[in-house]
Each structure stands twice: as structure tokens, then as C-alpha cells.
Design an enzyme around this catalytic site. Structure first.
Site, PDB file in Angstrom:
ATOM      1  N   LYS A 130      -2.291  84.286  39.066  1.00  0.00           N
ATOM      2  CA  LYS A 130      -1.640  83.708  40.250  1.00  0.00           C
ATOM      3  C   LYS A 130      -2.126  84.377  41.513  1.00  0.00           C
ATOM      4  O   LYS A 130      -2.255  83.719  42.541  1.00  0.00           O
ATOM      5  CB  LYS A 130      -0.117  83.829  40.146  1.00  0.00           C
ATOM      6  N   LYS A 154      -4.117  73.092  30.401  1.00  0.00           N
ATOM      7  CA  LYS A 154      -2.745  72.642  30.221  1.00  0.00           C
ATOM      8  C   LYS A 154      -2.405  71.510  31.210  1.00  0.00           C
ATOM      9  O   LYS A 154      -2.848  71.550  32.358  1.00  0.00           O
ATOM     10  CB  LYS A 154      -1.841  73.856  30.477  1.00  0.00           C
ATOM     11  N   LYS A 160       1.054  70.087  36.921  1.00  0.00           N
ATOM     12  CA  LYS A 160       1.013  69.470  38.243  1.00  0.00           C
ATOM     13  C   LYS A 160       0.062  70.229  39.166  1.00  0.00           C
ATOM     14  O   LYS A 160      -0.754  69.637  39.853  1.00  0.00           O
ATOM     15  CB  LYS A 160       2.437  69.478  38.804  1.00  0.00           C
TER      16      LYS A 160
END
Ligand code: TRP
Length: 334
Positions: A115, A197, A200
Site C-alpha cells: 500500500k 484479484k 475495484k
């Protein structure tokens, strides 16, 4: 809550719309577990603050995810559904756990590394201590089992380490949680990028992801457009990620295993296979969508479940937090 049943706990971040990946990967499984265990399910709305979002979008999304939990019956019986931010003990215990967690441990978290690479302009302290909040979520309720995907395994491990460290100093305060192993949810990949995966944030192309809010025609079309390969046999194979993903989706909705599904589609071309997957997915989603849309419109009902859930969760959580505060030597609240 009854004494014998084990406690299962899991939270889902209300960030972005709910996808087929969330549904087949987690929620369908949660629904099954809710019939057998004492289940505690919440939206991890505090966790979503680590990434900037529009406040209005966040609020809408939180409501949608809660409505979906309710539509799936996750709040039935003794089970609990609530919003993490409505139980202040989460943030309070997270602070204490921060003081029992080492920088070095947090530095090793692969999700933090990922991240911070993806949001290089906003590597905030919350992103770094995220696992402490997650540990608080779990430990407050003395959860026995936590169904988590592969990507959250490391966070569950650190939760266990923190809990053991604390128990070693202060005695048995926390139940040491285990990963729920058993029939876990399917890992659903993107339809256009089947090596990643279905998510969104990863999906620039709308055809990559099936949203619960899509109408079923759109859903079917996206499946029919999913990338495959130039071969023509419906077989799961690491070299054929697209077909493998569609097989996984088919299995998750039909309850069949891969071998059974492969047999069923022996000699069937990709076009007909995709049409069958599309039908199965639409049949699965139709009643879920209907109930979800009905619940979502009933604002008063969603509010009442949310309020009741928060009240019950607060009582449970403060039992643990009170113990912790006492153990670490804070003055009793008079
Ligand atoms: N971090 C989890 C995720 O992003 C969500 C989460 C927050 C969670 N607290 C939790 C999952 C506690 C299981 C238990 O998917």
C-alpha cells in the site's frame, strides 16, 4: 450468546462497491458460518480512513455493505452486525496494542509495503499501525476463529503474536484467535486480468469486475467477454488463468468441485461454457440482489439493526477493554 458455540469474527472494509469477488470470496461463506457459530460481523469503516475517499461516498458505501449483511441474514439470531466506528473500544484497544507492537513487526507487513508503494503520497501512520486496529477488532470479542483471505493471514499472525505477548505479561486476557480453515471462500480474480484479484481499486476496465449493482444482463455480458486463452478445453490449469477463474466462479456458485465441473464441461466449447457460468452466476445473484435492494430502501430498518448491533457490541467489547485497562494499571473509572 450460547456457551458451546465458537465465536467467529470478521470485518469487511466498506471501500468501493461490493463485487462478485467480495460475495463469493467472503460473504457467501460468512452466511454459511452464521448458521453454525456465534458470529460477529462488522464493517471496518475506521480502517478505510487510511486511504482518502469522499466522505459522501464512504457513507453511502458503508450503508450499502451493512444492508447487504442484513440482506444475507448475517444479523439473524444471536449474531451481531455493526459498524466498527460505533464501538469506541476498537480505537481504544488499538491504542493500547500499539504500545505492545514493535516497529520491526509492522515493517514486515507485506500489505503495508504494497500500500505504501501504491499510495506513495500518503504513507500515513494509520496505514502502518493498521494491524493493531485489526488485532483490537478481533481480541475485543475473544474470537476463536477468523475467516480471512490469504492477503490477511499475516495480520492474523501478528494479532496472535500481540495477544500472546500481552497474555504472557498479564495472564489470560485474550483468547488467541485462529484462522478459520475449512471450506473457505473462493479467490475470485479479475475477468480481464485473471492473474490479479477482482478488486475495484485494481479495475480500470469496468469489464474486469462484476458489481452487485450491475444489472444481470451486464453481469452475463461481462462473463461472456472474460479473457480466456486460445486452447479450447475447460480445464483448471495455472497456464490458463482465465478459464481457471471462471471454473472457480462456477464452483463457488454451484457447490461443485473442480473435477466435477471439468467433467460437466468436457467437450464443451468456451462460448457455451461461459454462457453456463453466466446463467449460474445470475441465478445465484438474482435473489441476493432483490433482497439487498429491498433492505437498502428500508432506511429505518437498517438503522435499527445498526443501532442494536452497536449496543450489544459495546457491551461485549467493554468487558474486554475494562480488563485490559485494569491490567495495564489505568485508574478505575468511577
Ligand atoms: N483488514 C481486513 C481487510 O482489509 C478487514 C478487517 C479489519 C478484518 N478488521 C478485521 C478482517 C478483523 C478480519 C478480522 O480485508
Amino acid at each position: 450468546m450460547s456457551e458451546k458455540k465458537k465465536t467467529i469474527l470478521s470485518l469487511m472494509q466498506p471501500s468501493g462497491e461490493v463485487s462478485l469477488g467480495n460475495y463469493l470470496g467472503a460473504l457467501k461463506n460468512w452466511q454459511r458460518l452464521s448458521l453454525e457459530y456465534n458470529c460477529i460481523y462488522a464493517i471496518a469503516d475506521l480502517h478505510t480512513l487510511t486511504v482518502r475517499q469522499q466522505p459522501e461516498d464512504k457513507r453511502r458505501c458503508s450503508r450499502e455493505v451493512l444492508a447487504l449483511f442484513i440482506a444475507l441474514g448475517l444479523d439473524k439470531g444471536e449474531n451481531l452486525v455493526f459498524a466498527q466506528s460505533h464501538v469506541s473500544a476498537h480505537a481504544e484497544l488499538a491504542w493500547v496494542l500499539n504500545c505492545f507492537t514493535y516497529m520491526g513487526e509492522l515493517n514486515r507487513m507485506t500489505q503495508f509495503k504494497d500500500k505504501s508503494a501504491r499510495h506513495a503520497d500518503n504513507i500515513n501512520a494509520g496505514l502502518f499501525t493498521y494491524p493493531c486496529l485489526m488485532a483490537a477488532d478481533i481480541l475485543l470479542y475473544q474470537a476463536d476463529l477468523v475467516p480471512v483471505g490469504e492477503d490477511q493471514r499475516q495480520h492474523l499472525e501478528i494479532t496472535r503474536d500481540i495477544a500472546e505477548r500481552f497474555n504472557n505479561i498479564y495472564g489470560d486476557v485474550f483468547t488467541i484467535p485462529e484462522a478459520y480453515i475449512g471450506k473457505t471462500g473462493a479467490r475470485i480474480m479479475g475477468l480481464q486480468e485473471p492473474t490479479r484479484k477482482m478488486s475495484k481499486s485494481e479495475s480500470a476496465n469496468a469489464n474486469n469486475i462484476i458489481l452487485l449493482s450491475d444489472d444481470l444482463k451486464q453481469t452475463a455480458n461481462k462473463i461472456k467477454r472474460a479473457v480466456t486463452d486460445s486452447d479450447n478445453s475447460v480445464k483448471a490449469d495455472p497456464e490458463k488463468p482465465g478459464i481457471t477463474n471462471l471454473l472457480n466462479i462456477y464452483c463457488a456458485v454451484s457447490g461443485k468441485n473442480i473435477a466435477e465441473a471439468e467433467k460437466e464441461f468436457e467437450g464443451v466449447g468456451y462460448g457455451a461454457f461461459k454462457a453456463a457460468v453466466a446463467d449460474a452466476v445470475c441465478e445465484e445473484l438474482r435473489p441476493v440482489k432483490e433482497e439487498y435492494e429491498r433492505v437498502l430502501k428500508d432506511k429505518a430498518y437498517v438503522d435499527s439493526v445498526m443501532k442494536n448491533g452497536a449496543e450489544r457490541a459495546n457491551r461485549l467489547a467493554y468487558r474486554t477493554l475494562g480488563k485490559v485497562y485494569k491490567k495495564v494499571g489505568l485508574l478505575p473509572r468511577l
